[in-house]
Write an enzyme that holds these catalytic residues in place. Sequence first.
Site, PDB file in Angstrom:
ATOM      1  N   SER A   1      -2.231  -7.912   2.544  1.00  0.00           N
ATOM      2  CA  SER A   1      -2.626  -7.856   4.023  1.00  0.00           C
ATOM      3  C   SER A   1      -3.080  -9.371   4.726  1.00  0.00           C
ATOM      4  CB  SER A   1      -3.918  -7.085   4.286  1.00  0.00           C
ATOM      5  OG  SER A   1      -3.677  -5.566   3.878  1.00  0.00           O
TER       6      SER A   1
ATOM      7  N   HIS B   1       0.910  -1.371   0.006  1.00  0.00           N
ATOM      8  CA  HIS B   1       0.168   0.061   0.000  1.00  0.00           C
ATOM      9  C   HIS B   1       0.763   1.365   0.051  1.00  0.00           C
ATOM     10  CE1 HIS B   1      -3.015  -3.028   2.283  1.00  0.00           C
ATOM     11  NE2 HIS B   1      -3.488  -2.546   1.381  1.00  0.00           N
TER      12      HIS B   1
ATOM     13  N   LYS C   1     -17.793  -7.842   7.433  1.00  0.00           N
ATOM     14  CA  LYS C   1     -16.451  -8.309   7.344  1.00  0.00           C
ATOM     15  C   LYS C   1     -15.915  -8.373   8.882  1.00  0.00           C
ATOM     16  CE  LYS C   1     -13.995  -7.334   3.054  1.00  0.00           C
ATOM     17  NZ  LYS C   1     -12.819  -6.358   2.577  1.00  0.00           N
TER      18      LYS C   1
ATOM     19  N   ARG D   1      -1.883  -5.647  -8.893  1.00  0.00           N
ATOM     20  CA  ARG D   1      -0.511  -6.789  -8.553  1.00  0.00           C
ATOM     21  C   ARG D   1      -0.565  -7.867  -9.553  1.00  0.00           C
ATOM     22  NH1 ARG D   1      -2.504  -7.853  -2.394  1.00  0.00           N
ATOM     23  NH2 ARG D   1      -4.520  -7.152  -3.419  1.00  0.00           N
TER      24      ARG D   1
HETATM   25  P1  ADP Z   1      -9.484  -4.279  -0.436  1.00  0.00           P
HETATM   26  O1  ADP Z   1     -10.197  -4.818   0.673  1.00  0.00           O
HETATM   27  O2  ADP Z   1     -10.438  -3.211  -1.142  1.00  0.00           O
HETATM   28  O3  ADP Z   1      -8.923  -5.205  -1.394  1.00  0.00           O
HETATM   29  P2  ADP Z   1      -7.055  -3.843   0.442  1.00  0.00           P
HETATM   30  O4  ADP Z   1      -6.474  -2.946   1.696  1.00  0.00           O
HETATM   31  O5  ADP Z   1      -6.605  -5.109   0.426  1.00  0.00           O
HETATM   32  O6  ADP Z   1      -8.406  -3.284   0.257  1.00  0.00           O
HETATM   33  O7  ADP Z   1      -6.062  -2.823  -0.725  1.00  0.00           O
HETATM   34  C1  ADP Z   1      -6.311  -1.506  -1.165  1.00  0.00           C
HETATM   35  C2  ADP Z   1      -5.730  -1.334  -2.344  1.00  0.00           C
HETATM   36  O8  ADP Z   1      -4.261  -1.586  -2.383  1.00  0.00           O
HETATM   37  C3  ADP Z   1      -6.073  -2.229  -3.667  1.00  0.00           C
HETATM   38  O9  ADP Z   1      -6.259  -1.382  -4.877  1.00  0.00           O
HETATM   39  C4  ADP Z   1      -5.084  -3.116  -3.622  1.00  0.00           C
HETATM   40  O10 ADP Z   1      -4.746  -3.761  -4.947  1.00  0.00           O
HETATM   41  C5  ADP Z   1      -3.802  -2.460  -3.260  1.00  0.00           C
HETATM   42  N1  ADP Z   1      -2.739  -3.161  -2.973  1.00  0.00           N
HETATM   43  C6  ADP Z   1      -2.767  -4.035  -1.881  1.00  0.00           C
HETATM   44  N2  ADP Z   1      -1.491  -4.689  -1.810  1.00  0.00           N
HETATM   45  C7  ADP Z   1      -0.831  -4.170  -2.760  1.00  0.00           C
HETATM   46  C8  ADP Z   1       0.587  -4.229  -3.406  1.00  0.00           C
HETATM   47  N3  ADP Z   1       1.281  -5.283  -2.564  1.00  0.00           N
HETATM   48  N4  ADP Z   1       0.970  -3.591  -4.433  1.00  0.00           N
HETATM   49  C9  ADP Z   1      -0.043  -2.918  -5.053  1.00  0.00           C
HETATM   50  N5  ADP Z   1      -1.118  -2.631  -4.473  1.00  0.00           N
HETATM   51  C10 ADP Z   1      -1.483  -3.223  -3.279  1.00  0.00           C
END
Ligand code: ADP
Length: 155
Positions: free
Chosen positions: A127, A17, A41, A90
């Site tokens: 995450s 992130h 959730k 990703r």
């Molecule tokens: P959600 O539950 O909406 O997927 P996340 O917190 O998992 O929320 O992710 C928020 C954003 O961050 C999403 O656009 C996700 O693709 C991006 N993201 C998460 N991890 C990575 C990473 N390692 N590289 C690039 N983008 C990421």
Amino acid sequence: MKKAVFPGSFDPITLGHIDIIKRGLPLFDEIVIAIGINAKKNYMFSVEERKRFIQNAFFAEEKITVETYTGLTVDYCKSIDADFILRGLRNPADFDFEKAIAQTNRKLSGIETVFLLTSAETSFISSSIVRDILRNGGDASSLLPDSVSNSIKEN
Ligand code: ADP
């Protein structure tokens, strides 16, 4: 004024992130990191903890604010006058999922989604993997900003 919302669960915020947010900074005047709250959730970290983790990681960055929201992301964007949504990609699975949502959001509201491709160094980080490591007593510090891993170690 170009204002973007970076929406997500951030349970917890990872170096993946952070990479997207830092690379988004030159593109926008303001980025609102928006923690979406979904009553259905189950989260590992409370919304207060998730917010504090993000604030600590970006305490010196004036262009970033951290907020929470419920409901549709586009409604939240409208309510704060943000014309852009920032998302990270990703892999092909992210693309397929994000494509439908971004097209729907644009149809509903005219809001554009700006995608940044993950950096090679952080593309494997999620995450959910971090939560698995933590649940099993492992050390996830190489996947997290220092402020988050230090705070997790203290608790
Ligand atoms: P959600 O539950 O909406 O997927 P996340 O917190 O998992 O929320 O992710 C928020 C954003 O961050 C999403 O656009 C996700 O693709 C991006 N993201 C998460 N991890 C990575 C990473 N390692 N590289 C690039 N983008 C990421």
